[in-house]
Design an enzyme around this catalytic site. Structure first.
Site, PDB file in Angstrom:
ATOM      1  CB  CYS A   2      -0.909  -0.018   1.215  1.00  0.00           C
ATOM      2  SG  CYS A   2      -1.609  -1.627   1.562  1.00  0.00           S
ATOM      3  NE  ARG A  27       3.600   1.240  -2.331  1.00  0.00           N
ATOM      4  CZ  ARG A  27       4.817   0.768  -2.060  1.00  0.00           C
ATOM      5  NH1 ARG A  27       5.850   1.159  -2.792  1.00  0.00           N
ATOM      6  NH2 ARG A  27       5.015  -0.102  -1.095  1.00  0.00           N
ATOM      7  CD1 TRP A  74      -4.659  -4.273  -3.404  1.00  0.00           C
ATOM      8  CD2 TRP A  74      -3.613  -5.803  -2.162  1.00  0.00           C
ATOM      9  NE1 TRP A  74      -4.694  -5.462  -4.096  1.00  0.00           N
ATOM     10  CE2 TRP A  74      -4.053  -6.421  -3.357  1.00  0.00           C
ATOM     11  CE3 TRP A  74      -2.919  -6.579  -1.231  1.00  0.00           C
ATOM     12  CZ2 TRP A  74      -3.829  -7.761  -3.632  1.00  0.00           C
ATOM     13  CZ3 TRP A  74      -2.695  -7.918  -1.504  1.00  0.00           C
ATOM     14  CH2 TRP A  74      -3.152  -8.498  -2.695  1.00  0.00           C
ATOM     15  CG  ASN A 100       2.116   0.295   3.596  1.00  0.00           C
ATOM     16  OD1 ASN A 100       0.937   0.594   3.684  1.00  0.00           O
ATOM     17  ND2 ASN A 100       2.918   0.835   2.706  1.00  0.00           N
ATOM     18  N   GLY A 101       1.881  -3.646   5.666  1.00  0.00           N
ATOM     19  CA  GLY A 101       2.379  -4.916   6.174  1.00  0.00           C
ATOM     20  C   GLY A 101       1.273  -5.708   6.842  1.00  0.00           C
ATOM     21  CD  GLU A 493       6.944 -10.746 -18.084  1.00  0.00           C
ATOM     22  OE1 GLU A 493       6.603  -9.564 -17.868  1.00  0.00           O
ATOM     23  OE2 GLU A 493       7.003 -11.606 -17.164  1.00  0.00           O
ATOM     24  CE  LYS A 497       3.931  -7.559 -17.445  1.00  0.00           C
ATOM     25  NZ  LYS A 497       4.571  -8.575 -16.813  1.00  0.00           N
ATOM     26  CD  GLU A 500       1.419  -9.055 -14.299  1.00  0.00           C
ATOM     27  OE1 GLU A 500       2.059  -9.056 -13.234  1.00  0.00           O
ATOM     28  OE2 GLU A 500       1.873  -8.549 -15.350  1.00  0.00           O
ATOM     29  CG  HIS A 516       5.369 -34.154 -23.344  1.00  0.00           C
ATOM     30  ND1 HIS A 516       5.598 -35.495 -23.482  1.00  0.00           N
ATOM     31  CD2 HIS A 516       6.377 -33.523 -24.001  1.00  0.00           C
ATOM     32  CE1 HIS A 516       6.716 -35.687 -24.164  1.00  0.00           C
ATOM     33  NE2 HIS A 516       7.204 -34.502 -24.503  1.00  0.00           N
ATOM     34  CE  LYS A 614       5.988  -1.546 -10.671  1.00  0.00           C
ATOM     35  NZ  LYS A 614       5.975  -2.164 -12.001  1.00  0.00           N
TER      36      LYS A 614
END
Length: 619
Positions: A2, A27, A74, A100-101, A493, A497, A500, A516, A614
């Site tokens: 956050c 973020r 968040w 935060n945390g 990647e 993307k 996300e 396979h 972020k």
């Protein structure tokens, strides 16, 4: 995860705090709030939703004052609604906290505080901190002056740090200590900005870069007391600290969109410059700048016997590419691992192992934990990060900064290409120091790297063609990306993307693995993006393409100019010719643009996708 911002000075605090919160929106968050010391009392404004909603609320109900703290949250404990938004208050309303945390033992603390008569107004772990401080301050003599009040709240926070377990960056306002912000840090980032007759506090420096570039990064177990004219640092045990500020090499204009619709799009187009900045002074490989800035001298490098690369998400994909380079350029056995798994394994740490920890922010909790574990077991750690003064850089034995500038889009783009550019330099340096890389080959690689920024600019010219493809694919629900060798990580990647920012199902596979199992999912019309750039395995990826095309897939190929077109491709994106070993740095650019355009066409929030932050600073 956050955003934290604090201000104490002579100016109106709310506009500065709102500006800081806006700069921290990248973020990721789902609610916002501010608390201001005004006329001897603390008043709050909080709301679910975006900073714009908080701004509107403050326009209707302004808060004057020159000392304030603000927060974007968040949701972890408790849903995203006003009651759970920060700042949180004690029972009296005279003390507020932002955090935060995660406070791991908050349930035990909450139960104890409830028994003592405290009333809770939220579901969060943060609120226990406010009530715990209130309980501690009750036991102290009533302060007779602002100086005594400052000492009391500092002592209360010091005592709280002995009780709280978990990760936290805390900032506290108390109405009995006017003009003072007290803060503490363990495992979550916190940085102080030093101005003239004003000071700032933030979870990330872009929050205050329009006001000052002089900063002090707090270490774990440290506190700061901010007032208008000073910043006092100390350990949790009260021992004073002295630390020289760093000058942050970014300015606030670097954190603006520059005419682009979204930060992500701007940062995709920043990549030629970001790659050039990452390589500057490090290529050709004969220069001494690399040794001076990192401490990785030829003697240190020659003693490396094995390399382990660790990262999370996009950084892990950079590690996968780096593994190939360590093997092919440096002749070293190398592994790439997700930091969240590696840190809890009982892995064998042979003598001479170099652990390369990769993180854009340098604050990723799992990567930090893994780096600390590696050092504790005797390994040397190299941090590859974008942020000067970050926790990872401070924790590591050696640091290499990518110099990409602030990346504000949650989905990483230029940081990824910067990380890969940095890793290929490290691999070449290792190869030369160990005499595994011939000078002639090193010279060819250096020349190819120097041409990479212009090649990246060429790849960006595909934008209009990619937008056309995105319009055709926007309603598809399943995507597959395939690549071989170096481009396997690019396939992963590219799929990440798309997931996300568009919320579509996407998978990346090694081309040889399709038969396979995954090929069972290929049916008519399913988009398959094939990384088929010039390489020794191009014929192998062509075989995989034939398999998916035979099952009716819609095929988008990424190829190198001058190669024969891939048979059966519905669309081909032609990349400038570049050395095979550097192809991943170029090949990812059209995949970033494809993800961006599909997400934008679907009406998604490109810069702040749902459920994502972020910098993941908690486990």
């Amino acid at each position: 995860m956050c955003g934290i911002i604090g201000y104490v000075g002579e100016k109106a605090a709310v506009p500065i705090v709102l500006e800081g919160l806006r700069r921290l929106e990248y973020r990721g968050y789902d609610s916002a709030g501010v608390a201001v010391l005004t006329n001897g009392a603390i008043e709050r404004r909080r709301t679910a939703g975006k900073v714009s909603a908080l701004r509107n609320l403050l326009a209707r109900a302004p808060l004057p004052g020159t000392t304030a703290i603000g927060h974007t949250r968040w949701a972890t404990h408790g849903s995203p609604k006003e009651e759970n938004a920060h700042p949180h208050s004690d029972c009296t309303g005279g003390l507020v906290v932002i955090h935060n945390g995660i406070i791991e033992n908050y349930l035990d603390l909450r139960a104890d505080l409830l028994r003592r008569g405290h009333r809770f107004a939220s579901e969060t772990d943060t609120e226990v901190v406010a009530h715990w401080l209130e309980e501690t301050l009750k036991k102290s003599p009533a302060p007779g002056s602002p100086k005594e009040a400052e000492a009391a709240v500092v002592a209360a926070l010091q005592a709280a740090t002995q009780t709280l377990r978990g990760a936290y960056a805390l900032a506290i306002l108390w109405n009995k200590a006017p003009g003072i912000i007290v803060c503490a840090k363990t495992a979550s980032p916190l940085v102080v900005g030093l101005g003239r007759d004003e000071n700032f506090l933030a979870s990330d420096a872009p929050a205050f870069l329009s006001h000052t570039r002089r900063a002090v990064y707090l270490e774990d177990g440290e506190m700061a007391v901010l007032s208008r004219g000073r910043c006092r640092l100390m350990r949790f045990d009260g021992k004073p600290l002295a630390r020289r500020p760093v000058e942050i090499p970014w300015n606030h204009s670097m954190a603006e969109k520059g005419g682009f619709r979204h930060f992500m799009l701007k940062e995709i187009f920043d990549q030629p410059q970001a790659i050039e900045d990452t390589l500057r002074g490090r290529v050709p490989f004969s220069g001494l700048n690399f040794e001076r800035e990192t401490g990785l001298t030829p003697r240190v490098l020659s003693r490396v016997k094995r390399v382990r690369l660790i990262g999370c998400g996009t950084a892990y994909h950079a590690c996968l590419v780096g593994r190939y380079w360590m093997e092919s350029l440096a002749g070293l056995s190398a592994d790439a691992e997700t930091a969240s798994e590696y840190r809890y394994r009982e892995s064998v740490m042979p003598p001479g192992e170099l652990v390369i920890a990769v993180s854009q922010s340098g604050e990723t909790a799992d990567t930090l934990g893994a780096a600390r574990m590696a050092r504790a077991r005797g390994a040397k750690v190299l941090a590859v990060t974008n942020c000067l003064g970050s926790a990872l850089a401070r924790e590591a034995d050696f640091s290499l900064f990518t110099r990409c500038g602030p990346e504000l889009g949650v989905a990483s783009t230029k940081a990824f290409t910067g990380q890969m550019a940095a890793l290929v330099v490290v691999a070449a340096r290792l190869g030369l120091a160990r005499r595994a890389l011939a000078r002639a080959r090193a010279s060819e690689l250096a020349n190819a790297l120097l041409s990479l920024p212009s090649a990246a600019a060429g790849a960006l010219k595909l934008g209009a063609e990619i937008l056309k493809i995105a319009r055709q694919l926007r309603r598809a629900e399943d995507f597959f990306y395939i690549g071989r060798d170096l481009n396997y990580a690019v396939a992963l990647e590219g799929a990440l993307k798309l997931k996300e920012i568009s919320y579509l199902h996407a998978e990346g596979y090694a081309g040889g693995e399709l038969k396979h199992g995954p090929i069972a999912l290929i049916e008519k019309g399913v988009p398959v993006v094939a990384l088929a750039t010039r390489s020794r395995l191009r014929d192998k990826i062509a075989g995989a393409v034939s398999e998916v095309k035979a099952r009716g897939a819609r095929l988008i190929a990424v190829q190198t100019e001058g190669d024969p077109p891939l048979h059966g491709a519905d669309a081909i994106l032609w990349l400038p010719d570049i050395s095979e070993i550097l192809s991943p740095i170029l090949a990812v650019i059209p995949l970033q643009l494809l993800a961006y355009h599909i997400a934008h066409l679907r009406g998604c929030d490109v810069d702040q996708p749902r459920n994502l932050a972020k910098s993941v600073t908690v486990e």
